[in-house]
Design an enzyme around this catalytic site. Structure first.
Site, mmCIF file in Angstrom:
data_model
loop_
_atom_site.group_PDB
_atom_site.id
_atom_site.type_symbol
_atom_site.label_atom_id
_atom_site.label_comp_id
_atom_site.label_asym_id
_atom_site.label_seq_id
_atom_site.Cartn_x
_atom_site.Cartn_y
_atom_site.Cartn_z
ATOM 1 N N LYS A 1 -4.854 43.500 58.915
ATOM 2 C CA LYS A 1 -5.074 44.923 58.656
ATOM 3 C C LYS A 1 -3.815 45.744 58.934
ATOM 4 C CE LYS A 1 -8.564 45.386 61.547
ATOM 5 N NZ LYS A 1 -8.591 44.012 62.098
ATOM 6 N N ARG B 1 -15.473 50.727 63.853
ATOM 7 C CA ARG B 1 -15.823 49.383 64.308
ATOM 8 C C ARG B 1 -17.292 49.265 64.657
ATOM 9 N NH1 ARG B 1 -10.268 47.979 66.117
ATOM 10 N NH2 ARG B 1 -10.151 45.839 66.835
ATOM 11 N N ARG C 1 1.685 36.074 67.422
ATOM 12 C CA ARG C 1 2.333 37.232 66.809
ATOM 13 C C ARG C 1 3.115 38.090 67.801
ATOM 14 N NH1 ARG C 1 -2.875 40.875 64.719
ATOM 15 N NH2 ARG C 1 -3.532 41.520 66.791
ATOM 16 N N ARG D 1 1.339 41.805 72.414
ATOM 17 C CA ARG D 1 0.215 42.545 72.967
ATOM 18 C C ARG D 1 -0.462 41.766 74.082
ATOM 19 N NH1 ARG D 1 -3.327 44.650 67.967
ATOM 20 N NH2 ARG D 1 -4.932 44.175 69.524
ATOM 21 N N ARG E 1 -12.795 39.108 71.151
ATOM 22 C CA ARG E 1 -12.618 40.135 70.112
ATOM 23 C C ARG E 1 -13.332 39.710 68.822
ATOM 24 N NH1 ARG E 1 -6.316 40.490 70.371
ATOM 25 N NH2 ARG E 1 -6.493 41.854 68.557
HETATM 26 P P1 AMP Z 1 -6.760 46.487 67.506
HETATM 27 O O1 AMP Z 1 -5.345 46.915 67.733
HETATM 28 O O2 AMP Z 1 -7.395 47.187 66.345
HETATM 29 O O3 AMP Z 1 -6.906 44.982 67.423
HETATM 30 O O4 AMP Z 1 -7.587 46.948 68.792
HETATM 31 C C1 AMP Z 1 -7.278 46.456 70.083
HETATM 32 C C2 AMP Z 1 -8.419 46.794 71.028
HETATM 33 O O5 AMP Z 1 -8.574 48.221 71.113
HETATM 34 C C3 AMP Z 1 -9.781 46.278 70.598
HETATM 35 O O6 AMP Z 1 -10.010 44.928 71.008
HETATM 36 C C4 AMP Z 1 -10.710 47.262 71.311
HETATM 37 O O7 AMP Z 1 -10.809 46.975 72.697
HETATM 38 C C5 AMP Z 1 -9.951 48.571 71.167
HETATM 39 N N1 AMP Z 1 -10.280 49.295 69.921
HETATM 40 C C6 AMP Z 1 -9.451 49.564 68.865
HETATM 41 N N2 AMP Z 1 -10.075 50.266 67.916
HETATM 42 C C7 AMP Z 1 -11.343 50.446 68.367
HETATM 43 C C8 AMP Z 1 -12.497 51.063 67.828
HETATM 44 N N3 AMP Z 1 -12.472 51.648 66.619
HETATM 45 N N4 AMP Z 1 -13.634 51.054 68.580
HETATM 46 C C9 AMP Z 1 -13.675 50.480 69.801
HETATM 47 N N5 AMP Z 1 -12.630 49.857 70.362
HETATM 48 C C10 AMP Z 1 -11.474 49.828 69.651
#
Ligand code: AMP
Length: 228
Positions: free
Chosen positions: A23, A98, A137, A171, A182
């Protein structure tokens, strides 16, 4: 039309897919090509954690576990960012919504300004491949270009191909244990959005097991149709 900014009217897109589906990588490409703004709630939350804001403090341990941060916190952060001037002509939502609550909140926010989700694009992948994709990554700390230990290394291992910077970051939640959680969170809470957007008639699917360029071509075609 390569590299052209073809965004003649506001277009808002949602990218759906589990962690590791691509994404962020694809949102960056669409941002450059169409002059849209990539809006990643993961990035916004990581910034909040780094700044030690109230929301960041609450989100930190939840993110480290691989669970979802509360809808209340995420929607509040998203709403603030969406009001900024650069978001007015079109956004690519990366990692948001989400949950169904977030999707409904987004519909309401967009309706307030006469906008709506033009396409929700599901990046379809095999779960089994995601742990390997994510675990390797890393990102250029200066420009955000993404790399991978096995699939995409910089030509000079110490230097970003895009901007020449020499600092890379990984990360904290890109480890096998957190990735597994996740993925669980994705299937329990986010996958239902595929039928949510299906019933709105805006769902599109892309096979994201293809190579990055092919996925980009498929997405570009969908965005061009959506903008037209
Ligand atoms: P990402 O960078 O999108 O993989 O998000 C990393 C982490 O941030 C996720 O595993 C969640 O803990 C949190 N997170 C990101 N976006 C959301 C969302 N829309 N709703 C809830 N938690 C989120």
């Amino acid at each position: 039309m390569d590299g052209a900014k073809t965004n003649s009217k506001a277009v808002d897109l949602v990218l759906l897919g589990p962690p590791g589906a691509g994404k962020g990588t694809q949102a960056r490409k669409l941002q450059d090509r169409f002059g849209l703004v990539q809006l990643s709630t993961g990035d916004l939350l990581r910034d909040a954690v780094a700044q030690g804001t109230e929301a960041g403090i609450a989100a930190k341990t939840v993110m480290e576990r691989g669970d979802l941060v509360s809808d209340e916190i995420v929607v509040a952060i998203l709403r603030d960012r969406l009001e900024e001037a650069d978001c007015q002509s079109g956004v690519i939502f990366d990692g948001f919504p989400r949950t169904t609550v977030q999707a409904e909140a987004l519909d309401n926010l967009m309706a307030e300004s006469g906008r709506g989700v033009g396409a929700a694009i599901s990046l379809d992948v095999d779960d089994d491949a995601m742990v390997e994709r994510i675990s390797g990554r890393f990102t250029c700390a200066a420009c955000g270009e993404g790399y991978h230990d096995s699939f995409k290394t910089p030509a000079n291992p110490d230097e970003c191909d895009q901007c020449g910077a020499t600092v890379f970051t990984r990360r904290a939640d890109d480890n096998a244990e957190t990735v597994t959680q996740r993925l669980v969170a994705y299937h329990a809470q986010t996958a239902p959005l595929i039928s949510y957007y299906g019933s709105q008639g805006v769902l599109r699917n892309v096979d994201a097991m293809q190579d990055i360029e092919k996925v980009e071509q498929n997405l570009t075609a969908i965005v061009e149709e959506t903008v037209a």
